[in-house]
Design an enzyme around this catalytic site. Structure first.
Site, short mmCIF file in Angstrom:
data_model
loop_
_atom_site.label_atom_id
_atom_site.label_comp_id
_atom_site.label_asym_id
_atom_site.label_seq_id
_atom_site.Cartn_x
_atom_site.Cartn_y
_atom_site.Cartn_z
N HIS A 192 0.83 -1.22 0.00
CA HIS A 192 0.00 0.00 0.00
C HIS A 192 0.85 1.26 0.00
CE1 HIS A 192 -3.84 2.24 1.05
NE2 HIS A 192 -4.14 1.49 0.02
N HIS A 227 -2.29 1.51 12.89
CA HIS A 227 -1.84 0.90 11.62
C HIS A 227 -2.30 -0.56 11.61
CE1 HIS A 227 0.43 0.21 8.07
NE2 HIS A 227 1.66 0.15 8.55
N PHE A 264 -11.89 2.20 11.11
CA PHE A 264 -12.49 3.29 10.33
C PHE A 264 -11.47 4.41 10.12
CE2 PHE A 264 -16.95 2.17 9.94
CZ PHE A 264 -17.13 1.23 10.95
N HIS A 266 -8.79 6.72 7.30
CA HIS A 266 -7.55 6.42 6.58
C HIS A 266 -6.86 7.72 6.27
CE1 HIS A 266 -4.78 4.70 3.64
NE2 HIS A 266 -5.08 3.54 4.18
N ARG A 275 -10.00 -1.19 -1.09
CA ARG A 275 -9.90 -2.65 -0.91
C ARG A 275 -11.10 -3.25 -0.18
NH1 ARG A 275 -4.38 -1.67 2.22
NH2 ARG A 275 -5.81 -0.07 3.05
N ASP A 317 -9.00 -3.06 7.46
CA ASP A 317 -9.00 -3.81 8.72
C ASP A 317 -10.40 -4.12 9.20
OD1 ASP A 317 -6.22 -1.80 9.43
OD2 ASP A 317 -6.18 -3.95 9.04
#
Ligand code: SDX
Length: 380
Positions: A192, A227, A264, A266, A275, A317
């Site tokens: 990423h 992360h 939640f 980014h 993704r 995640d």
């Protein structure tokens, strides 16, 4: 020289990369030009690893050669098992993985001379990348089994990477629905661009230190709940809430306490993580396969309510946590699974950094006391 400070390097372009492109405007992610969704739906993880390292999808012969090399390094090396066995059962599995990778590095680098030789040649580091790609499943699988009081399961050469990873973890052949969902998660987690752990690996690689030191540093960065640690944290949140009708009251309390809702948000994607749909599809297939529609009801309820209240969307995640839970992994194993996938991206970036290296050393703006002197000293 600009003195504008960009905390967290938010929005700062620090270098070029040919490995992946994260595009928040189009909400897309390309690995060497290929949309990650296409790769996740059509390729084995071994082919994606090859793509990240070499820039092209493998030919049939190249895939066969990579699969043979990966099989060679699958077995849990006795000295690595011994090191893991010495690690306290109370240690977090990410610390166990980092210790095991350090042991692999110490063993591989033994006798390579001075620090000047540490960085190694491109070919040395490509071989080391394949070795870590192959070795991490056994380390992660054994870690979970050890915590359950079980011994290691020997790898099976008749199974490809994803099916063998599940075999070594659970000691039984996984259903194709589970293998497919697991392989999809590994491909989505693989790379990423300059995320915190990958950038950490590039900083270490930029000093011409060795590949293992760069990977262990990246593992440390990935462990953090802002992360990679978020997929484990998502599972704790869902368990804390319990049922869909508890979502509202729980969010009232959590937001009043200014809590970060794990899974939640980014730094780069602001309208949703590209993704997520692909991983959500795998989660739905898993939930139907194992007869757990309640998992979807709860995660959908929290997503609906939180997006409605804060306009902050789920990241990868969020669906990965419950998916790994349905696959049977212990919650503490979730982030090590992320590391086993991301080691392909980390090592691709280490190879790229060293191919056109520049020491990474940013500036800082000093805000401490003005110059002053020790009483009695020459300047005092
Ligand atoms: C990964 O970089 C990558 O590519 C990472 C990754 C990869 O593949 O390598 O995608 C993997 O790490 C995904 C992220 C996993 N982390 C989490 O799910 C932890 C929860 N998320 C947040 O902590 C947060 O969203 C970050 C850290 C991920 C990103 O935060 P930013 O970009 O630094 O934004 P911010 O922290 O400045 O937040 C902006 C505002 C703040 O409100 P104010 O203080 O301005 O009022 O949005 C709020 C934040 O409080 N906010 C959240 C939130 N995320 C942002 N509020 C509650 N819960 C959240 N999850």
């Amino acid at each position: 020289m600009t003195d504008e400070i960009r905390r967290g390097l938010a929005g700062v372009v620090v270098d070029e990369t040919a490995i992946s492109k994260v595009n928040p405007e189009t909400n897309s992610l390309l690995y060497r030009g290929y949309p990650v969704q296409e790769l996740a739906e059509t390729q084995p993880f071994e082919a994606v690893a090859h793509l990240l390292w070499h820039g092209e999808l493998p030919t049939g012969d190249e895939l066969a050669a990579l699969r043979a090399e990966e099989r060679r390094h699958r077995p849990l090396a006795p000295d690595v098992k011994a090191i893991v066995d010495l690690t306290s059962l109370g240690a977090h599995p990410m610390d166990e993985v980092r210790t095991a990778v350090s042991a692999l590095g110490a063993d591989d680098l033994a006798g390579t001379g001075t620090v000047l030789d540490a960085s190694g040649s491109h070919d040395d580091n490509l071989a080391r990348s394949v070795r870590l790609f192959a070795a991490l499943p056994a380390i992660v699988a054994y870690g979970q089994r050890r915590r359950r009081g079980l011994g290691p399961v020997h790898p099976r050469d008749d199974l490809d990477y994803a099916a063998n990873f599940l075999w070594m973890t659970f000691g039984e052949e996984a259903d194709p629905v589970v293998v497919s969902a697991f392989e999809r998660s590994m491909i989505l987690y693989a790379e990423h661009s300059f995320n915190a752990s990958t950038f950490t690996a590039r900083v270490v690689a930029s000093t011409l230190s060795d590949l293992y030191s760069a990977v262990t540093a990246a593992i440390g960065a990935l462990k953090g709940p802002l992360h990679g640690g978020a997929n484990e944290a998502v599972m704790h949140v869902l368990r804390e809430i319990g049922t869909p009708d508890e979502v509202g009251p729980w969010l009232d309390r959590a937001l009043a306490e200014k809590r970060r809702i794990m899974g939640f948000g980014h730094r780069v994607y602001k309208n949703g993580d590209s993704r997520v749909p692909t991983m959500k599809h795998a989660l739905v297939a898993l939930a139907e396969h194992v007869g757990r529609p309640d998992v979807l009801a709860l995660s959908d309820a929290l997503e609906r309510e939180f997006v409605a209240r804060k306009g902050i969307h789920p990241n990868l995640d969020y669906p990965s946590g419950p998916a790994y839970d349905l696959m049977g992994f212990d919650t503490a194993t979730f982030t090590p699974l992320f590391a086993a996938a991301r080691v392909t991206g980390w090592t691709a970036h280490i190879l790229e950094q060293q191919a056109a290296n520049a020491l990474i050393r940013p500036l800082s703006a000093y805000v401490g006391p003005d110059e002053r002197h020790v009483p009695g000293s020459a300047g005092g």
